[in-house]
Design a protein around this motif. Structure first.
Motif, PDB file in Angstrom:
ATOM      1  N   UNK A   1      -2.996   5.574   5.361  1.00  0.00           N
ATOM      2  CA  UNK A   1      -2.557   6.068   6.671  1.00  0.00           C
ATOM      3  C   UNK A   1      -3.332   5.395   7.797  1.00  0.00           C
ATOM      4  N   UNK A   2      -4.641   5.229   7.591  1.00  0.00           N
ATOM      5  CA  UNK A   2      -5.462   4.564   8.603  1.00  0.00           C
ATOM      6  C   UNK A   2      -5.012   3.116   8.794  1.00  0.00           C
ATOM      7  N   UNK A   3      -4.756   2.439   7.682  1.00  0.00           N
ATOM      8  CA  UNK A   3      -4.306   1.040   7.786  1.00  0.00           C
ATOM      9  C   UNK A   3      -2.964   0.949   8.498  1.00  0.00           C
ATOM     10  N   UNK A   4      -2.001   1.793   8.120  1.00  0.00           N
ATOM     11  CA  UNK A   4      -0.679   1.744   8.737  1.00  0.00           C
ATOM     12  C   UNK A   4      -0.735   2.132  10.208  1.00  0.00           C
ATOM     13  N   UNK A   5      -1.615   3.056  10.551  1.00  0.00           N
ATOM     14  CA  UNK A   5      -1.785   3.443  11.953  1.00  0.00           C
ATOM     15  C   UNK A   5      -2.258   2.235  12.766  1.00  0.00           C
ATOM     16  N   UNK A   6      -3.226   1.500  12.198  1.00  0.00           N
ATOM     17  CA  UNK A   6      -3.733   0.294  12.879  1.00  0.00           C
ATOM     18  C   UNK A   6      -2.671  -0.797  12.931  1.00  0.00           C
ATOM     19  N   UNK A   7      -1.988  -1.018  11.802  1.00  0.00           N
ATOM     20  CA  UNK A   7      -0.958  -2.061  11.757  1.00  0.00           C
ATOM     21  C   UNK A   7       0.168  -1.758  12.745  1.00  0.00           C
ATOM     22  N   UNK A   8       0.540  -0.492  12.859  1.00  0.00           N
ATOM     23  CA  UNK A   8       1.607  -0.124  13.791  1.00  0.00           C
ATOM     24  C   UNK A   8       1.220  -0.484  15.216  1.00  0.00           C
ATOM     25  N   UNK A   9      -0.058  -0.268  15.564  1.00  0.00           N
ATOM     26  CA  UNK A   9      -0.517  -0.634  16.892  1.00  0.00           C
ATOM     27  C   UNK A   9      -0.415  -2.131  17.134  1.00  0.00           C
ATOM     28  N   UNK A  10      -0.729  -2.923  16.110  1.00  0.00           N
ATOM     29  CA  UNK A  10      -0.632  -4.376  16.216  1.00  0.00           C
ATOM     30  C   UNK A  10       0.822  -4.829  16.310  1.00  0.00           C
TER      31      UNK A  10
ATOM     32  N   UNK B   1       0.822  -1.209   0.000  1.00  0.00           N
ATOM     33  CA  UNK B   1       0.000   0.000   0.000  1.00  0.00           C
ATOM     34  C   UNK B   1       0.858   1.262   0.000  1.00  0.00           C
ATOM     35  N   UNK B   2       1.974   1.221   0.716  1.00  0.00           N
ATOM     36  CA  UNK B   2       2.882   2.369   0.715  1.00  0.00           C
ATOM     37  C   UNK B   2       3.457   2.612  -0.674  1.00  0.00           C
ATOM     38  N   UNK B   3       3.789   1.533  -1.382  1.00  0.00           N
ATOM     39  CA  UNK B   3       4.300   1.674  -2.746  1.00  0.00           C
ATOM     40  C   UNK B   3       3.240   2.296  -3.655  1.00  0.00           C
ATOM     41  N   UNK B   4       2.004   1.810  -3.555  1.00  0.00           N
ATOM     42  CA  UNK B   4       0.924   2.362  -4.380  1.00  0.00           C
ATOM     43  C   UNK B   4       0.672   3.829  -4.049  1.00  0.00           C
ATOM     44  N   UNK B   5       0.724   4.151  -2.761  1.00  0.00           N
ATOM     45  CA  UNK B   5       0.541   5.543  -2.350  1.00  0.00           C
ATOM     46  C   UNK B   5       1.655   6.418  -2.907  1.00  0.00           C
ATOM     47  N   UNK B   6       2.871   5.920  -2.864  1.00  0.00           N
ATOM     48  CA  UNK B   6       3.995   6.677  -3.411  1.00  0.00           C
ATOM     49  C   UNK B   6       3.853   6.902  -4.907  1.00  0.00           C
ATOM     50  N   UNK B   7       3.408   5.861  -5.630  1.00  0.00           N
ATOM     51  CA  UNK B   7       3.211   5.996  -7.077  1.00  0.00           C
ATOM     52  C   UNK B   7       2.130   7.032  -7.383  1.00  0.00           C
ATOM     53  N   UNK B   8       1.034   6.973  -6.614  1.00  0.00           N
ATOM     54  CA  UNK B   8      -0.031   7.962  -6.813  1.00  0.00           C
ATOM     55  C   UNK B   8       0.475   9.362  -6.494  1.00  0.00           C
ATOM     56  N   UNK B   9       1.316   9.473  -5.460  1.00  0.00           N
ATOM     57  CA  UNK B   9       1.880  10.771  -5.106  1.00  0.00           C
ATOM     58  C   UNK B   9       2.771  11.326  -6.200  1.00  0.00           C
ATOM     59  N   UNK B  10       3.516  10.433  -6.869  1.00  0.00           N
ATOM     60  CA  UNK B  10       4.385  10.878  -7.959  1.00  0.00           C
ATOM     61  C   UNK B  10       3.566  11.457  -9.109  1.00  0.00           C
ATOM     62  N   UNK B  11       2.433  10.806  -9.416  1.00  0.00           N
ATOM     63  CA  UNK B  11       1.563  11.303 -10.485  1.00  0.00           C
ATOM     64  C   UNK B  11       0.935  12.634 -10.082  1.00  0.00           C
TER      65      UNK B  11
ATOM     66  N   UNK C   1       5.569   4.138  17.515  1.00  0.00           N
ATOM     67  CA  UNK C   1       5.424   5.550  17.870  1.00  0.00           C
ATOM     68  C   UNK C   1       5.967   6.447  16.763  1.00  0.00           C
ATOM     69  N   UNK C   2       7.102   6.052  16.196  1.00  0.00           N
ATOM     70  CA  UNK C   2       7.714   6.840  15.114  1.00  0.00           C
ATOM     71  C   UNK C   2       6.797   6.890  13.899  1.00  0.00           C
ATOM     72  N   UNK C   3       6.178   5.756  13.551  1.00  0.00           N
ATOM     73  CA  UNK C   3       5.298   5.735  12.385  1.00  0.00           C
ATOM     74  C   UNK C   3       4.047   6.570  12.631  1.00  0.00           C
ATOM     75  N   UNK C   4       3.470   6.481  13.826  1.00  0.00           N
ATOM     76  CA  UNK C   4       2.310   7.314  14.150  1.00  0.00           C
ATOM     77  C   UNK C   4       2.653   8.796  13.985  1.00  0.00           C
ATOM     78  N   UNK C   5       3.840   9.183  14.451  1.00  0.00           N
ATOM     79  CA  UNK C   5       4.247  10.590  14.376  1.00  0.00           C
ATOM     80  C   UNK C   5       4.447  11.045  12.938  1.00  0.00           C
TER      81      UNK C   5
END
Length: 331
Positions: A239-248, A184-194, A266-270
């Motif tokens: 971001x919502x998914x990564x926030x949840x995954x970081x907690x897990x 998902x981070x890769x896809x987000x980065x690709x969308x950000x590049x466009x 904590x670093x990822x949440x920040x």
């Protein structure tokens, strides 16, 4: 000294880790300089020539755009030298089965591919003011490869510093969830590049964000404009998914202060919070160049923190009260 822990690999001298961490930091700077080349409109500074610049090895009487583009090629070339040195040192200073060899080899292959993608952009004229839809696709692939390169260099540095070997077997749901987060981070980065490309090419001064959205969905809009709205929507979901995954992942018990999943949670949440704030400011300020570069820097940091968290969680032990333990009790 006691026996080494299972899966843990030893250090391979001081030079290799120092070189690996230096290469990682240097490549982040190269990425930012590449963004400056795009923002300044200097991508065609060497014409449609690659690897030569305007048909020669060393440009004579260059324009400012040529200097900017040629300097980017030089700094990118130095990245390749770093990668070759890293691979050579890894094979000379590490045992045959040491994972640092895999990381160094993958880093070199990704840097080679990075150069080829850049070359394709130049040779096809997908630079400067080109609005060819293919430019958006190539830009997205370029960013995905860039992230993969940073991830490979990070793992190479960690393994060179004595980090545990990464094993995917037996990880269960956590392994799949970590893989999904990275994808998902890769896809987000690709969308950000466009989106960044669209901000450069299709945002006249004086337009409000609402005007920009209307323009992006007008009949005359290109596919690059149509895709711009995808990035903020995708950013919120990822971001919502990564926030949840970081907690897990943060419930796992890591070995050593540097690899404690709770610290990286904590670093990822920040960094997620900072990146969302930067994204909002980027829209409100109408994507000035300096804001785009800050947004990209935070994206690189967010990617590296995500990779580190996934790695730390996958090499750590489950906590007694973790989700894994709860499932085992429920079973």
């Amino acid at each position: 000294m006691g026996a080494p822990e299972p899966g843990r690999v030893g250090r391979v001298g001081r030079l290799l880790p120092a070189l690996a961490w230096t290469a990682l930091g240097y490549n982040v700077l190269v990425i930012l300089w590449g963004a400056f080349v795009r923002i300044s409109g200097s991508g065609a500074g060497c014409g449609e020539h690659w690897p030569l610049c305007n048909g020669v090895a060393l440009p004579v009487s260059p324009t400012l755009h040529t200097v900017i583009e040629f300097s980017h090629r030089l700094t990118s070339g130095l990245s390749g030298i770093f990668a070759i040195a890293l691979l050579s040192l890894a094979f000379f200073r590490s045992p045959r089965e040491h994972p640092v060899r895999v990381g160094a080899l993958l880093s070199l292959l990704l840097i080679i591919f990075e150069g080829l993608v850049g070359g394709v952009q130049v040779l096809l004229g997908l630079t400067a003011t080109s609005t060819n839809p293919a430019r958006g696709f190539v830009q997205g692939v370029h960013l995905a490869n860039t992230f993969a390169l940073l991830g490979a260099l990070l793992l190479t540095a960690v393994w060179a510093s004595g980090g545990p070997r990464l094993r995917m077997r037996g990880q269960g749901a956590l392994g799949w969830l970590a893989g999904l987060g990275l994808l998902l981070m890769l896809l987000l980065g690709m969308a950000g590049a466009v989106t960044a490309l669209g901000d450069l090419l299709f945002t006249p001064t004086g337009m409000t964000p609402l005007d920009t959205v209307r323009q992006d969905f007008s009949l005359s809009a290109s596919i690059i404009q149509n895709l711009r709205v995808l990035h903020p929507v995708l950013a919120l979901g990822v971001s919502a998914y990564l926030f949840w995954f970081a907690g897990l992942a943060g419930t796992r018990q890591g070995e050593g202060a540097a690899l404690k999943p709770r610290r990286w949670k904590t670093a990822l949440h920040a960094v997620i919070a900072l990146q969302i704030l930067a994204g909002v400011l980027n829209v409100l300020l109408k994507a000035p160049g300096w804001m785009q570069m800050l947004h990209l820097l935070l994206a690189c940091v967010m990617w590296l923190v995500t990779v580190t968290l996934c790695y730390a969680a996958l090499v750590a032990r489950p906590a007694p009260q973790s989700l894994d333990a709860g499932r085992a009790v429920g079973a």
